[in-house]
Design a protein around this motif. Structure first.
Motif, PDB file in Angstrom:
ATOM      1  N   ASP A 207     -48.183   6.659  82.790  1.00  8.21           N
ATOM      2  CA  ASP A 207     -47.820   5.272  82.477  1.00  8.21           C
ATOM      3  C   ASP A 207     -48.344   4.856  81.112  1.00  8.21           C
ATOM      4  OD1 ASP A 207     -46.321   4.524  84.685  1.00  8.21           O
ATOM      5  OD2 ASP A 207     -48.077   4.072  85.890  1.00  8.21           O
ATOM      6  N   THR A 208     -49.603   5.180  80.831  1.00 10.56           N
ATOM      7  CA  THR A 208     -50.250   4.715  79.607  1.00 10.56           C
ATOM      8  C   THR A 208     -49.731   5.451  78.381  1.00 10.56           C
ATOM      9  OG1 THR A 208     -52.237   4.281  80.924  1.00 10.56           O
ATOM     10  CG2 THR A 208     -52.484   4.249  78.538  1.00 10.56           C
ATOM     11  N   CYS A 209     -49.359   6.721  78.526  1.00 12.97           N
ATOM     12  CA  CYS A 209     -48.928   7.518  77.383  1.00 12.97           C
ATOM     13  C   CYS A 209     -47.649   6.988  76.759  1.00 12.97           C
ATOM     14  CB  CYS A 209     -48.732   8.978  77.808  1.00 12.97           C
ATOM     15  SG  CYS A 209     -48.532  10.131  76.433  1.00 12.97           S
ATOM     16  N   GLN A 210     -46.866   6.251  77.535  1.00 12.47           N
ATOM     17  CA  GLN A 210     -45.636   5.697  76.979  1.00 12.47           C
ATOM     18  C   GLN A 210     -45.912   4.676  75.883  1.00 12.47           C
ATOM     19  OE1 GLN A 210     -42.573   4.540  79.753  1.00 12.47           O
ATOM     20  NE2 GLN A 210     -43.390   5.843  81.349  1.00 12.47           N
ATOM     21  N   THR A 211     -47.067   3.997  75.962  1.00 14.82           N
ATOM     22  CA  THR A 211     -47.383   2.965  74.974  1.00 14.82           C
ATOM     23  C   THR A 211     -47.598   3.550  73.579  1.00 14.82           C
ATOM     24  OG1 THR A 211     -48.323   1.508  76.659  1.00 14.82           O
ATOM     25  CG2 THR A 211     -48.992   1.125  74.383  1.00 14.82           C
ATOM     26  N   PRO A 212     -48.552   4.485  73.381  1.00  8.50           N
ATOM     27  CA  PRO A 212     -48.692   5.054  72.031  1.00  8.50           C
ATOM     28  C   PRO A 212     -47.477   5.863  71.610  1.00  8.50           C
ATOM     29  CG  PRO A 212     -50.072   6.239  73.590  1.00  8.50           C
ATOM     30  CD  PRO A 212     -49.554   5.037  74.313  1.00  8.50           C
ATOM     31  N   ALA A 213     -46.739   6.434  72.581  1.00  7.91           N
ATOM     32  CA  ALA A 213     -45.531   7.185  72.223  1.00  7.91           C
ATOM     33  C   ALA A 213     -44.481   6.256  71.628  1.00  7.91           C
ATOM     34  CB  ALA A 213     -44.978   7.899  73.448  1.00  7.91           C
ATOM     35  N   ARG A 214     -44.291   5.088  72.229  1.00 12.04           N
ATOM     36  CA  ARG A 214     -43.351   4.110  71.681  1.00 12.04           C
ATOM     37  C   ARG A 214     -43.834   3.586  70.329  1.00 12.04           C
ATOM     38  NH1 ARG A 214     -43.013   2.038  77.060  1.00 12.04           N
ATOM     39  NH2 ARG A 214     -40.970   2.387  78.006  1.00 12.04           N
ATOM     40  N   THR A 215     -45.137   3.314  70.230  1.00  8.22           N
ATOM     41  CA  THR A 215     -45.663   2.774  68.979  1.00  8.22           C
ATOM     42  C   THR A 215     -45.532   3.793  67.860  1.00  8.22           C
ATOM     43  OG1 THR A 215     -47.261   1.567  70.337  1.00  8.22           O
ATOM     44  CG2 THR A 215     -47.621   1.568  67.973  1.00  8.22           C
ATOM     45  N   TYR A 216     -45.787   5.050  68.158  1.00  8.08           N
ATOM     46  CA  TYR A 216     -45.596   6.123  67.172  1.00  8.08           C
ATOM     47  C   TYR A 216     -44.143   6.174  66.719  1.00  8.08           C
ATOM     48  CZ  TYR A 216     -45.385  10.965  65.412  1.00  8.08           C
ATOM     49  OH  TYR A 216     -45.175  12.090  64.655  1.00  8.08           O
ATOM     50  N   LEU A 217     -43.236   6.025  67.670  1.00  5.06           N
ATOM     51  CA  LEU A 217     -41.807   5.992  67.359  1.00  5.06           C
ATOM     52  C   LEU A 217     -41.483   4.840  66.419  1.00  5.06           C
ATOM     53  CD1 LEU A 217     -38.863   7.082  68.267  1.00  5.06           C
ATOM     54  CD2 LEU A 217     -38.925   5.162  69.850  1.00  5.06           C
ATOM     55  N   LEU A 218     -42.010   3.646  66.717  1.00  5.62           N
ATOM     56  CA  LEU A 218     -41.742   2.477  65.887  1.00  5.62           C
ATOM     57  C   LEU A 218     -42.386   2.606  64.511  1.00  5.62           C
ATOM     58  CD1 LEU A 218     -42.261  -0.324  68.567  1.00  5.62           C
ATOM     59  CD2 LEU A 218     -40.087   0.502  67.674  1.00  5.62           C
ATOM     60  N   ASP A 219     -43.574   3.173  64.465  1.00  3.45           N
ATOM     61  CA  ASP A 219     -44.260   3.346  63.180  1.00  3.45           C
ATOM     62  C   ASP A 219     -43.480   4.257  62.236  1.00  3.45           C
ATOM     63  OD1 ASP A 219     -46.326   1.714  63.894  1.00  3.45           O
ATOM     64  OD2 ASP A 219     -47.706   3.318  64.446  1.00  3.45           O
ATOM     65  N   MET A 220     -42.863   5.285  62.783  1.00  2.00           N
ATOM     66  CA  MET A 220     -42.173   6.269  61.955  1.00  2.00           C
ATOM     67  C   MET A 220     -40.773   5.835  61.541  1.00  2.00           C
ATOM     68  SD  MET A 220     -44.301   8.706  61.424  1.00  2.00           S
ATOM     69  CE  MET A 220     -45.546   7.407  61.394  1.00  2.00           C
ATOM     70  N   CYS A 221     -40.254   4.753  62.127  1.00  2.00           N
ATOM     71  CA  CYS A 221     -38.886   4.315  61.836  1.00  2.00           C
ATOM     72  C   CYS A 221     -38.895   3.028  61.025  1.00  2.00           C
ATOM     73  CB  CYS A 221     -38.108   4.091  63.136  1.00  2.00           C
ATOM     74  SG  CYS A 221     -37.794   5.598  64.087  1.00  2.00           S
ATOM     75  N   VAL A 222     -37.967   2.923  60.084  1.00  2.00           N
ATOM     76  CA  VAL A 222     -37.797   1.665  59.358  1.00  2.00           C
ATOM     77  C   VAL A 222     -37.203   0.648  60.324  1.00  2.00           C
ATOM     78  CG1 VAL A 222     -37.536   2.801  57.133  1.00  2.00           C
ATOM     79  CG2 VAL A 222     -35.508   2.385  58.543  1.00  2.00           C
ATOM     80  N   PRO A 223     -37.385  -0.665  60.070  1.00  2.00           N
ATOM     81  CA  PRO A 223     -36.974  -1.684  61.047  1.00  2.00           C
ATOM     82  C   PRO A 223     -35.536  -1.553  61.546  1.00  2.00           C
ATOM     83  CG  PRO A 223     -38.310  -2.698  59.343  1.00  2.00           C
ATOM     84  CD  PRO A 223     -38.100  -1.266  58.927  1.00  2.00           C
TER      85      PRO A 223
END
Length: 621
Positions: A207-223
């Motif tokens: 459950d918790t791993c989805q949070t940094p995984a999503r944030t990593y995804l957002l960090d690497m992508c332009v808006p």
């Protein structure tokens, strides 16, 4: 005010429509390329294959979920844990996760490791998942090695070890042998401890791993790539769930690999472990993160947001400048998006010093590297601009932790909506197969083994798994269309309608429980899951990208409080823990009072309608 929408149909941060943003991204890309390590990938558009790699870990997590939901409860029952204590065991993970998940989000926002901010947390949680995938299927064997006696009978003792046969490794065989005349379960003390520990690690870390995984995804992508990236994330989560349930449905005992690994349960968990590890490596090796110390010391290495754009537009005197066409950067002059203020009689170098070279800076330097990229020609025009207050001081971990408890109204409403969505969805996930076995197939889980009622219940549970497989598949299909639906109908309509469709589907299935209904209306659960996986995080990403957490009279009110993207994503994600905790202690009494498992779907329907009402008050930007 019911719902607030601010320019929902215009992508203000699109480099395709905004020539200024295109220039700013190109400037940052060139600057990031000239660092000691190349970070230019952070400021460019991503290909579908790159988005697939960033989203691969979502598929691995769903494989782990499928194995967990399919086999953990039977394993706990096998080692003598009754239903009451098993429910309490399921409550341990959400209880821990509710407090720890936002804390980890704040830690990731302030992590100073060279490896990055998100990937160290992903690695730590992935290690916990791998340990859980080992302890859950082999906790019984490890317990015997530590002194458990295992199963005992009136005539002889059956001792299980790591080399037990394929027949002994199956769930049905072990549960059947446990209920035979003269068979009793005793002395599984160590097995119970190790299995519950593995279950908590697996459930909490997944459950918790989805949070940094999503944030990593957002960090690497332009808006402008973020909605598509989150859609890809949901797509692969659905694929993982669909294939994961299918793996659990295969009779591995009749195969060579199943015979070699010791039965269905060890084979499923072994395959899931390998798949998860591969997905983890695929994601964390996709892109290098920019270390926090570089982000704090260099404005041009920070994510491009509305706040950064306003800062770029902030003038240093009464002049602003217009970008003229520059073929080297493929820019097109437009009337709407041409003003920038970062240059005055020349252009500023990345370190903040102005250069004057007829509007060009052919040799800007930063960190000792030359940047030969030419800038657009600029002409000035007097105009008054309101200054934007922007505090660039590094934010302490204490302030990030404070932001967990002190949230703007928009975040509180979004968190409440996500909580209600998770509650109605978990009601389906945790108890749906039991509903199918009892209400649809008229079976009885407490019936004697090998009786007609017991066989009907087992058949219903297997049929319910097919429904859950369809739900995972429909989640994948829906995720591929959600971005277009948002463009056609708007974020608000898609969010609310996805919740209502699920509520109506569960209501009809509860009133008329049939086999075809199980298969057809499971698609509504997939649509809700796809909505939960995408919509809240798209909104959080937009809140941060546009620095828009509050709107008054149609205008954005700047937020004085400092908030981290990882912290807010973690807060939204932690609602699954609260929802699971509430559902685990409330559904049992509701079913006992109603005397029918159809009450599960009616409760889910009520929660869905409350979630839809809450979604009407969400801030849509």
């Amino acid at each position: 005010m019911v719902g607030v929408a601010v320019d929902s149909n215009v992508d203000e941060l699109s480099s395709t429509n905004n020539v200024m943003i295109k220039y700013m991204l190109k400037q940052r890309e060139n600057h990031a390329r000239n660092q000691k390590r190349d970070y230019s990938h952070v400021f460019r558009r991503k290909t579908r294959f790159e988005m697939f790699r960033l989203s691969a870990i979502a598929m691995g997590i769903e494989f782990a979920y499928a194995a967990e939901t399919s086999f953990v409860s039977p394993i706990l029952l096998q080692i003598g844990i009754d239903h009451k204590h098993m429910t309490m065991a399921w409550g341990l993970s959400p209880l821990i996760g509710f407090f720890v998940s936002p804390l980890l989000g704040s830690v990731s926002d302030r992590c100073h490791l060279n490896f990055g901010r998100r990937r160290p947390i992903i690695t730590l949680l992935s290690l916990g998942i791998l340990i859980g995938l080992i302890l859950v299927p082999y906790g019984k064997d490890l317990g015997i090695l530590l002194g458990d006696k295992g199963y005992t009978t009136s005539n002889n003792s059956l001792h299980l070890n790591s080399n037990y046969s394929a027949y002994e490794g199956s769930v049905s065989a072990q549960m059947a042998s446990e209920n035979e005349e003269g068979v009793s379960t005793s002395n599984f003390k160590f097995a119970a401890i190790l299995t519950i520990l593995g279950m908590v690690l697996l459930d909490f870390d997944a459950d918790t791993c989805q949070t940094p995984a999503r944030t990593y995804l957002l960090d690497m992508c332009v808006p402008e790539d973020q909605p598509k990236a989150l859609t890809m994330f949901t797509l692969f989560a659905g694929v993982g769930g669909t294939i994961g349930y299918a793996i659990g449905a295969i009779d591995w005992e009749s195969t060579n690999i199943g015979s070699f690994l010791g039965g269905n349960i060890p084979t499923v968990f072994a395959l899931v472990t390998i798949i998860f590890f591969f997905c983890y490596l695929t994601t964390v090796t996709t892109f290098r993160e920019i270390p926090l110390k570089l982000i704090e010391n260099d404005d041009l290495l920070r994510p491009l947001s509305a706040k950064a754009i306003k800062k770029e537009l902030q003038k240093k005197n009464s002049n602003v400048y217009y970008i003229q066409e520059n073929s080297s950067m493929d820019l097109q002059a437009t009337d709407k998006y041409t003003a920038i203020d970062h240059y005055q009689g020349g252009c500023d170098s990345p370190n903040g010093h102005a250069t004057s070279n007829g509007g060009h800076s052919p040799h800007n330097t930063s960190n000792g590297h030359a940047n030969t990229t030419s800038t657009p020609k600029l002409t000035s025009k007097a105009i008054e601009i309101i200054e934007v207050d922007d505090d660039d001081k590094p934010v302490s971990l204490k302030k990030y932790l404070k932001s967990i408890f002190v949230m703007p109204k928009s975040m509180r409403i979004l968190a409440l909506t996500n909580l209600l969505c998770w509650m109605c969805h978990l009601t389906y996930c945790l108890y749906f197969t039991d509903f199918v076995g009892e209400a649809v197939f008229n079976g009885d889980p407490m019936a004697p083994p090998n009786s007609e009622k017991a066989e009907l219940y087992e058949e219903g549970v297997r049929f319910g798994c097919w429904g859950m497989s369809i739900y995972a598949l429909s989640c994948s299909v829906y995720s591929m269309t959600v971005e277009k639906l948002m463009k056609w109908f708007g974020t608000k309509w898609v969010y609310i309608s996805g919740i209502l469709f699920y509520g109506v589907g569960m209501l009809i299935l509860g009133l008329w429980p049939t086999k075809w209904g199980v298969l057809f209306f499971s698609t509504s659960a997939g649509i809700l899951y796809g909505t939960i996986f995408t919509m809240p995080y798209i909104l959080v990403a937009k809140y941060h990208a546009k620095n828009c957490f509050r709107v008054r009279d149609g205008e954005n009110v700047p937020l004085k409080q400092t908030r981290g993207l990882g912290t807010d994503v973690a807060i939204i994600s932690s609602m699954v823990f609260v929802g699971q905790l509430i559902v685990s202690v409330s559904v049992g009494p509701v079913v006992a009072w109603a005397q029918t498992t159809c009450a599960i779907l009616f409760l889910s329907t009520i929660l869905a309608f409350f979630a839809a009402i809450s979604a009407m008050f969400v801030l849509y930007v």
